[in-house]
Design a protein around this motif. Structure first.
Motif, PDB file in Angstrom:
ATOM      1  N   HIS A  77      30.470  38.302  36.244  1.00 13.20           N
ATOM      2  CA  HIS A  77      30.758  37.614  37.516  1.00 13.20           C
ATOM      3  C   HIS A  77      29.468  37.349  38.286  1.00 13.20           C
ATOM      4  O   HIS A  77      28.489  38.073  38.147  1.00 13.20           O
ATOM      5  CB  HIS A  77      31.655  38.480  38.411  1.00 13.20           C
ATOM      6  N   CYS A 142      32.979  32.344  42.025  1.00 15.00           N
ATOM      7  CA  CYS A 142      32.338  32.881  40.822  1.00 15.00           C
ATOM      8  C   CYS A 142      32.301  31.736  39.822  1.00 15.00           C
ATOM      9  O   CYS A 142      33.322  31.094  39.564  1.00 15.00           O
ATOM     10  CB  CYS A 142      33.144  34.046  40.244  1.00 15.00           C
ATOM     11  N   HIS A 147      36.463  31.090  35.687  1.00 13.88           N
ATOM     12  CA  HIS A 147      36.868  32.005  36.764  1.00 13.88           C
ATOM     13  C   HIS A 147      37.277  31.294  38.055  1.00 13.88           C
ATOM     14  O   HIS A 147      38.256  31.701  38.698  1.00 13.88           O
ATOM     15  CB  HIS A 147      35.770  33.038  37.034  1.00 13.88           C
TER      16      HIS A 147
END
Ligand SMILES: [Cu+2]
Length: 161
Positions: A77, A142, A147
């Motif tokens: 991330h 992110c 994501h």
């Protein structure tokens, strides 16, 4: 008479100095208090905090932690704060081509206000920045592939406390 006038001036001067000292101390105490926000990037493809509120011009530190057991190639991330007028989809698409730069697109610095590096499982990265002076909502995302589409984003709200 002149003597009395002078001692009054000195008293005034002392008072003024005391006020200035107080102001200086207050400002330095304020500056030392950078707001720290700890956020976890989760396997659910969400940030643990989807809302952060800060004051205009406030010093803010974001600490991003990834506690996953999955390998970096599967679950890493980052945290990218976008400018008010940024196009999140465009930044995300450009990020997909920037794997060697922690999925932070290099040519979009005008749309990115602050960002951490990419964190793999067990890692923490932090970024300190000055919050925008302009009150409003600023999106953070992110950009690890897929994501943002899964909802890994949040809102940094800038408003007077
Ligand atoms: Cu992510």
């Amino acid at each position: 008479m002149v003597q009395r006038q002078r001692s009054k001036e000195i008293r005034m001067l002392k008072k003024t100095l005391a006020l200035v000292m107080f102001a200086v101390l207050s400002v330095s105490a304020f500056a030392a208090q950078a707001k720290t926000v700890e956020i976890e990037g989760m396997n659910s493809l969400k940030f643990s905090k989807e809302n952060i509120t800060v004051k205009p011009g406030e010093e803010v530190t974001i600490k991003l932690t990834n506690t996953t057991d999955l390998p970096e190639s599967a679950m890493a991330h980052n945290w990218i704060l976008l400018a008010a007028d940024a196009d999140a989809q465009a930044v995300d698409e450009a990020a997909a081509q920037a794997k060697d730069n922690d999925y932070v697109p290099k040519d979009m610095s005008d749309q990115i206000l602050a960002h951490t590096g990419l964190v793999a499982g067990g890692e923490t990265d932090e970024v300190t920045f000055t919050a925008p002076e302009e009150p409003g909502d600023y999106e953070y995302i992110c950009t690890f592939p897929g994501h943002l589409a899964a909802g890994m984003k949040g809102t940094l709200t800038v408003k007077e406390g």
